[in-house]
Enzyme design. Sequence first.
Site, PDB file in Angstrom:
ATOM      1  N   SER A  15     -40.527 -34.320  26.766  1.00  0.00           N
ATOM      2  CA  SER A  15     -41.040 -33.925  28.073  1.00  0.00           C
ATOM      3  C   SER A  15     -40.521 -32.530  28.415  1.00  0.00           C
ATOM      4  O   SER A  15     -39.733 -31.942  27.669  1.00  0.00           O
ATOM      5  CB  SER A  15     -40.591 -34.918  29.157  1.00  0.00           C
ATOM      6  OG  SER A  15     -39.171 -34.948  29.248  1.00  0.00           O
ATOM      7  N   LEU A  17     -39.493 -28.780  29.084  1.00  0.00           N
ATOM      8  CA  LEU A  17     -39.513 -27.518  28.347  1.00  0.00           C
ATOM      9  C   LEU A  17     -39.802 -27.729  26.864  1.00  0.00           C
ATOM     10  O   LEU A  17     -40.556 -26.971  26.251  1.00  0.00           O
ATOM     11  CB  LEU A  17     -38.170 -26.797  28.517  1.00  0.00           C
ATOM     12  CG  LEU A  17     -37.697 -26.557  29.951  1.00  0.00           C
ATOM     13  CD1 LEU A  17     -36.357 -25.825  29.948  1.00  0.00           C
ATOM     14  CD2 LEU A  17     -38.735 -25.788  30.762  1.00  0.00           C
ATOM     15  N   ASP A  36     -36.084 -36.362  20.017  1.00  0.00           N
ATOM     16  CA  ASP A  36     -35.664 -36.782  21.363  1.00  0.00           C
ATOM     17  C   ASP A  36     -35.185 -38.220  21.263  1.00  0.00           C
ATOM     18  O   ASP A  36     -35.612 -38.964  20.373  1.00  0.00           O
ATOM     19  CB  ASP A  36     -36.840 -36.683  22.338  1.00  0.00           C
ATOM     20  CG  ASP A  36     -36.393 -36.596  23.792  1.00  0.00           C
ATOM     21  OD1 ASP A  36     -35.809 -37.582  24.290  1.00  0.00           O
ATOM     22  OD2 ASP A  36     -36.616 -35.550  24.418  1.00  0.00           O
ATOM     23  N   CYS A  87     -33.880 -27.676  23.284  1.00  0.00           N
ATOM     24  CA  CYS A  87     -34.074 -27.885  24.721  1.00  0.00           C
ATOM     25  C   CYS A  87     -33.350 -29.118  25.259  1.00  0.00           C
ATOM     26  O   CYS A  87     -33.320 -29.337  26.472  1.00  0.00           O
ATOM     27  CB  CYS A  87     -35.560 -28.010  25.044  1.00  0.00           C
ATOM     28  SG  CYS A  87     -36.552 -26.582  24.586  1.00  0.00           S
ATOM     29  N   TYR A 163     -21.717 -28.967  34.406  1.00  0.00           N
ATOM     30  CA  TYR A 163     -22.977 -28.386  33.927  1.00  0.00           C
ATOM     31  C   TYR A 163     -22.827 -26.890  33.669  1.00  0.00           C
ATOM     32  O   TYR A 163     -23.250 -26.381  32.619  1.00  0.00           O
ATOM     33  CB  TYR A 163     -24.074 -28.647  34.955  1.00  0.00           C
ATOM     34  CG  TYR A 163     -25.446 -28.202  34.504  1.00  0.00           C
ATOM     35  CD1 TYR A 163     -26.093 -28.841  33.445  1.00  0.00           C
ATOM     36  CD2 TYR A 163     -26.102 -27.142  35.129  1.00  0.00           C
ATOM     37  CE1 TYR A 163     -27.346 -28.433  33.022  1.00  0.00           C
ATOM     38  CE2 TYR A 163     -27.361 -26.735  34.719  1.00  0.00           C
ATOM     39  CZ  TYR A 163     -27.973 -27.384  33.660  1.00  0.00           C
ATOM     40  OH  TYR A 163     -29.214 -26.979  33.245  1.00  0.00           O
ATOM     41  N   THR A 198     -39.481 -29.874  35.801  1.00  0.00           N
ATOM     42  CA  THR A 198     -39.174 -30.738  34.661  1.00  0.00           C
ATOM     43  C   THR A 198     -38.721 -32.101  35.194  1.00  0.00           C
ATOM     44  O   THR A 198     -38.421 -32.244  36.384  1.00  0.00           O
ATOM     45  CB  THR A 198     -38.045 -30.142  33.802  1.00  0.00           C
ATOM     46  OG1 THR A 198     -36.825 -30.141  34.561  1.00  0.00           O
ATOM     47  CG2 THR A 198     -38.380 -28.721  33.358  1.00  0.00           C
TER      48      THR A 198
END
Length: 255
Positions: A15, A17, A36, A87, A163, A198
């Site tokens: 999903s 990017l 993924d 990604c 993050y 996203t």
Amino acid sequence: MQVKDNTFLITGAASGLGAATAERLVAAGGRVVLCDLSEAVETHAETLGDAARAVRGDVTAGSDIQAAIDAAVELSAGRGLAGVVHCAGVVSVAKLVDREGNPADLDAYQRTIQINLVGTFNVMRLAAAAMAKNPAGEDGERGVIVNTASVAAFDGQVGQCAYSASKAGVVGMSLPAARELSRHGVRVMAIAPGVFETPMMSEIPDEAAQALAASVPFPKRLGRPDEFARLAEQILANPMLNGEVIRLDGGIRMQ
């Protein structure tokens, strides 16, 4: 690096990017292996047709990523892995000390670093080893690595210690990796997106998402995944892009 007839690994490809990047590269005549953890990656690969393969995998697991790279080499029909657009990642928000005075959870911090930073290193090391075996193309180029950082690497917000640290690490690896891999003919770049439409963005309240969109100088909206994909495609194609981090953010500076 020509996209047409070459094969690329896309992580986080179920999903957002990663999915948009896979779509763009296939449309340009490339082949892609989508990696993924989500089973949705298999459905997405099917929609892309014969030019795509799906491999379920964890970016922090060496065996999973090696399996994805092996699939890309097989799909390449002897040309080898030409590039990777990495990604996969997670967003985490936690204050060092919460309203009740409790310290942040260390396990949550370590999970963010493990996925976003260690996972990036894992993909880079295995992809670079595969690309180094490719025959040299124009300018001696053998492959391209495009990682995903974030504007939070530069101006992280409150609650983004984990993050921001993980994405700052991705930024910090870009130049030394590019310098090291230059002898193999492998370029290394990173994209630092701002606020994009996203699945990660869907995890925050609508009011907060609207406020973020309004804070973008221009265009005054969230970024679209295909805009990230367009930049990734340009990086692959432009041999002078190396060792750099490109902000893709509409001019936003987080407060």
